[in-house]
Design an enzyme around this catalytic site. Structure first.
Site, PDB file in Angstrom:
ATOM      1  N   CYS A 146     -14.866   6.464   0.555  1.00 34.50           N
ATOM      2  CA  CYS A 146     -16.100   6.591   1.333  1.00 34.50           C
ATOM      3  C   CYS A 146     -16.755   5.216   1.440  1.00 34.50           C
ATOM      4  O   CYS A 146     -17.085   4.607   0.414  1.00 34.50           O
ATOM      5  CB  CYS A 146     -17.053   7.580   0.663  1.00 34.50           C
ATOM      6  SG  CYS A 146     -18.630   7.661   1.553  1.00 34.50           S
ATOM      7  N   CYS A 194     -20.573  12.721  -0.746  1.00 36.29           N
ATOM      8  CA  CYS A 194     -21.920  12.529  -0.181  1.00 36.29           C
ATOM      9  C   CYS A 194     -22.065  13.140   1.217  1.00 36.29           C
ATOM     10  O   CYS A 194     -23.136  13.097   1.804  1.00 36.29           O
ATOM     11  CB  CYS A 194     -22.275  11.034  -0.149  1.00 36.29           C
ATOM     12  SG  CYS A 194     -21.410  10.093   1.136  1.00 36.29           S
ATOM     13  N   VAL A 226       0.822  -1.210   0.000  1.00 45.48           N
ATOM     14  CA  VAL A 226       0.000   0.000   0.000  1.00 45.48           C
ATOM     15  C   VAL A 226       0.858   1.262   0.000  1.00 45.48           C
ATOM     16  O   VAL A 226       0.338   2.367   0.011  1.00 45.48           O
ATOM     17  CB  VAL A 226      -1.000  -0.013   1.185  1.00 45.48           C
ATOM     18  CG1 VAL A 226      -2.076  -1.082   0.968  1.00 45.48           C
ATOM     19  CG2 VAL A 226      -0.306  -0.239   2.530  1.00 45.48           C
ATOM     20  N   CYS A 273     -17.188  12.659   3.742  1.00 43.28           N
ATOM     21  CA  CYS A 273     -16.869  12.351   2.344  1.00 43.28           C
ATOM     22  C   CYS A 273     -17.148  13.598   1.518  1.00 43.28           C
ATOM     23  O   CYS A 273     -18.230  14.177   1.634  1.00 43.28           O
ATOM     24  CB  CYS A 273     -17.746  11.198   1.878  1.00 43.28           C
ATOM     25  SG  CYS A 273     -17.795  11.027   0.074  1.00 43.28           S
ATOM     26  N   THR A 299       7.270 -11.765  -1.102  1.00 38.33           N
ATOM     27  CA  THR A 299       5.942 -12.073  -0.539  1.00 38.33           C
ATOM     28  C   THR A 299       5.946 -13.481   0.044  1.00 38.33           C
ATOM     29  O   THR A 299       6.555 -14.391  -0.525  1.00 38.33           O
ATOM     30  CB  THR A 299       4.814 -11.862  -1.586  1.00 38.33           C
ATOM     31  OG1 THR A 299       3.564 -12.194  -0.991  1.00 38.33           O
ATOM     32  CG2 THR A 299       5.016 -12.671  -2.851  1.00 38.33           C
ATOM     33  N   SER A 300       5.274 -13.639   1.175  1.00 39.30           N
ATOM     34  CA  SER A 300       5.347 -14.898   1.929  1.00 39.30           C
ATOM     35  C   SER A 300       4.450 -15.994   1.358  1.00 39.30           C
ATOM     36  O   SER A 300       4.514 -17.132   1.796  1.00 39.30           O
ATOM     37  CB  SER A 300       4.969 -14.645   3.392  1.00 39.30           C
ATOM     38  OG  SER A 300       3.643 -14.171   3.461  1.00 39.30           O
ATOM     39  N   ALA A 309      16.144  -8.248  -1.588  1.00 33.36           N
ATOM     40  CA  ALA A 309      15.612  -7.780  -2.878  1.00 33.36           C
ATOM     41  C   ALA A 309      16.540  -6.786  -3.562  1.00 33.36           C
ATOM     42  O   ALA A 309      16.638  -6.778  -4.793  1.00 33.36           O
ATOM     43  CB  ALA A 309      14.231  -7.151  -2.666  1.00 33.36           C
ATOM     44  N   HIS A 339      -4.195  -4.258  -3.151  1.00 35.52           N
ATOM     45  CA  HIS A 339      -4.636  -4.049  -1.764  1.00 35.52           C
ATOM     46  C   HIS A 339      -4.841  -2.569  -1.431  1.00 35.52           C
ATOM     47  O   HIS A 339      -4.875  -2.207  -0.254  1.00 35.52           O
ATOM     48  CB  HIS A 339      -3.640  -4.690  -0.784  1.00 35.52           C
ATOM     49  CG  HIS A 339      -3.696  -6.198  -0.773  1.00 35.52           C
ATOM     50  ND1 HIS A 339      -2.762  -6.977  -0.137  1.00 35.52           N
ATOM     51  CD2 HIS A 339      -4.589  -7.056  -1.317  1.00 35.52           C
ATOM     52  CE1 HIS A 339      -3.079  -8.266  -0.296  1.00 35.52           C
ATOM     53  NE2 HIS A 339      -4.175  -8.336  -1.012  1.00 35.52           N
ATOM     54  N   ASN A 399      13.027 -13.958  -3.102  1.00 35.72           N
ATOM     55  CA  ASN A 399      12.596 -13.709  -1.730  1.00 35.72           C
ATOM     56  C   ASN A 399      13.788 -13.890  -0.792  1.00 35.72           C
ATOM     57  O   ASN A 399      14.795 -14.489  -1.157  1.00 35.72           O
ATOM     58  CB  ASN A 399      11.481 -14.708  -1.354  1.00 35.72           C
ATOM     59  CG  ASN A 399      10.498 -14.151  -0.362  1.00 35.72           C
ATOM     60  OD1 ASN A 399      10.348 -12.940  -0.234  1.00 35.72           O
ATOM     61  ND2 ASN A 399       9.815 -15.024   0.357  1.00 35.72           N
TER      62      ASN A 399
HETATM   63  P1  OAD Z   1       4.762 -10.856   4.551  1.00 35.61           P
HETATM   64  O1  OAD Z   1       5.220 -10.076   5.737  1.00 35.61           O
HETATM   65  O2  OAD Z   1       3.777 -11.939   4.769  1.00 35.61           O
HETATM   66  O3  OAD Z   1       6.019 -11.513   3.826  1.00 35.61           O
HETATM   67  C1  OAD Z   1       7.159 -10.756   3.517  1.00 35.61           C
HETATM   68  C2  OAD Z   1       8.124 -11.622   2.735  1.00 35.61           C
HETATM   69  O4  OAD Z   1       9.230 -10.823   2.365  1.00 35.61           O
HETATM   70  C3  OAD Z   1       8.679 -12.824   3.535  1.00 35.61           C
HETATM   71  O5  OAD Z   1       8.577 -13.997   2.748  1.00 35.61           O
HETATM   72  C4  OAD Z   1      10.155 -12.433   3.771  1.00 35.61           C
HETATM   73  O6  OAD Z   1      11.019 -13.572   3.710  1.00 35.61           O
HETATM   74  C5  OAD Z   1      10.413 -11.509   2.610  1.00 35.61           C
HETATM   75  N1  OAD Z   1      11.456 -10.497   2.862  1.00 35.61           N
HETATM   76  C6  OAD Z   1      11.746  -9.836   4.011  1.00 35.61           C
HETATM   77  N2  OAD Z   1      12.743  -8.980   3.839  1.00 35.61           N
HETATM   78  C7  OAD Z   1      13.125  -9.082   2.531  1.00 35.61           C
HETATM   79  C8  OAD Z   1      14.131  -8.461   1.707  1.00 35.61           C
HETATM   80  N3  OAD Z   1      14.963  -7.540   2.197  1.00 35.61           N
HETATM   81  N4  OAD Z   1      14.221  -8.831   0.420  1.00 35.61           N
HETATM   82  C9  OAD Z   1      13.384  -9.776  -0.102  1.00 35.61           C
HETATM   83  N5  OAD Z   1      12.436 -10.390   0.621  1.00 35.61           N
HETATM   84  C10 OAD Z   1      12.300 -10.053   1.905  1.00 35.61           C
HETATM   85  O7  OAD Z   1       4.246  -9.777   3.477  1.00 35.61           O
HETATM   86  P2  OAD Z   1       3.310 -10.006   2.198  1.00 35.61           P
HETATM   87  O8  OAD Z   1       3.562 -11.325   1.575  1.00 35.61           O
HETATM   88  O9  OAD Z   1       3.427  -8.784   1.359  1.00 35.61           O
HETATM   89  O10 OAD Z   1      -2.493  -7.615   3.349  1.00 35.61           O
HETATM   90  O11 OAD Z   1       1.896 -10.027   2.868  1.00 35.61           O
HETATM   91  C11 OAD Z   1       0.766 -10.133   2.039  1.00 35.61           C
HETATM   92  C12 OAD Z   1      -0.392  -9.390   2.642  1.00 35.61           C
HETATM   93  O12 OAD Z   1      -0.576  -9.791   3.996  1.00 35.61           O
HETATM   94  C13 OAD Z   1      -0.211  -7.885   2.752  1.00 35.61           C
HETATM   95  O13 OAD Z   1      -0.509  -7.199   1.562  1.00 35.61           O
HETATM   96  C14 OAD Z   1      -1.154  -7.527   3.850  1.00 35.61           C
HETATM   97  C15 OAD Z   1      -0.812  -8.615   4.807  1.00 35.61           C
HETATM   98  O14 OAD Z   1      -1.753  -8.952   5.742  1.00 35.61           O
HETATM   99  C16 OAD Z   1      -3.479  -6.897   3.920  1.00 35.61           C
HETATM  100  O15 OAD Z   1      -3.296  -6.123   4.846  1.00 35.61           O
HETATM  101  C17 OAD Z   1      -4.821  -7.144   3.304  1.00 35.61           C
END
Ligand code: OAD
Length: 232
Positions: A114, A136, A90, A133, A173-174, A216, A106, A198
């Site tokens: 709103c 509205c 975000v 808002c 992303t995890s 990264a 996201h 990752n």
């Molecule tokens: P996570 O916190 O679940 O995962 C972050 C990932 O980044 C992990 O797999 C880490 O190993 C990796 N990581 C950490 N540092 C890093 C670096 N320097 N270089 C490369 N990788 C690194 O975050 P997201 O997968 O983005 O949603 O989480 C997905 C969603 O869960 C988010 O968008 C959010 C959250 O709840 C909502 O709030 C709806």
């Protein structure tokens, strides 16, 4: 020319100083998802939820894009085919790093929405409970971010892109949050080559053809340089 679809998560912004969610000491170790990232939590205690996103908005506004964001912008500029960046983040660091078109599935911290009429406008630095808002006039302003239990944005468009992908990459992303965690399967069904970049193996690592582990800021620029070298 070959289309590349890239999914990014909190890991790509970690080296810009923004905390991830599930790493040790991450946001979900400090806050309960049910309290700050669900419509029910917002209905129960909007001040708490605004406080959480106000703090994140201020932190994100101060953060600078890193070399991984810049490398993806370079790929978008120099790859002979289309490069679609879909992010779960975000923050606005892809755009700050030079990316032109980013799908924020996201939502964005910089936006207000709103809850009553669906109108969108730029969020002030700090949002307050009951803020009206501009369309509205209802006291129903909320951050324009997707919460658990809500449908992520632009999903039809994302699935269309995945159906045409020749290369799919998941970065930082995890693989624990759906539907994003299932994008790799859509890409495989489309015949794409898949790569995970990752720090540690994600929950979906076994689905990928190729994996590159490390920060990264190192793995992404190296991957982009290789891809652009192949396209010459
Ligand atoms: P996570 O916190 O679940 O995962 C972050 C990932 O980044 C992990 O797999 C880490 O190993 C990796 N990581 C950490 N540092 C890093 C670096 N320097 N270089 C490369 N990788 C690194 O975050 P997201 O997968 O983005 O949603 O989480 C997905 C969603 O869960 C988010 O968008 C959010 C959250 O709840 C909502 O709030 C709806």
């Amino acid at each position: 020319m070959q289309k590349i679809v890239i999914l990014t998560g909190a890991g790509i912004s970690a080296e810009s100083g923004l905390g991830t969610f599930r790493d040790e000491g991450g946001l979900w170790a400090q806050h309960r998802i049910e309290d700050v990232a669900t419509p029910e939590g917002f209905a129960r205690d909007p001040a708490l939820v605004h406080g959480f996103y106000n703090a994140r908005r201020m932190q994100a506004a101060k953060a600078r894009p890193n070399t991984a964001h810049a490398a993806l912008a370079r790929l978008q500029r120099d790859w002979p085919g289309e490069v679609v960046i879909v992010t779960q983040n975000v923050d606005g660091l892809h755009e700050a790093g030079g990316a032109e078109e980013v799908i924020h599935m996201h939502g964005v911290l910089a936006g207000a929405l709103c809850a009553a009429c669906g109108h969108r406008w730029p969020a002030p630095e700090e949002m307050a409970v009951g803020e009206p808002c501009p369309a509205c006039n209802g006291p129903t302003a909320r951050p324009d971010v997707v919460w658990f239990g809500e449908m992520p944005y632009r999903m039809d468009e994302i699935y269309d892109h995945l159906a045409g992908a020749a290369i799919f990459a998941a970065i930082g992303t995890s693989g624990q949050v759906y539907p994003a965690a299932a994008f790799v399967h859509e890409a495989i069904a489309a015949g794409a080559r898949t790569v995970e970049l990752n720090l540690d193996p994600s929950d979906t690592v076994s689905s990928f053809d190729e994996t590159r582990f490390g920060p990264a800021t190192q793995t992404v620029p190296a991957w982009v340089t290789e891809l652009l070298g192949q396209s010459e």
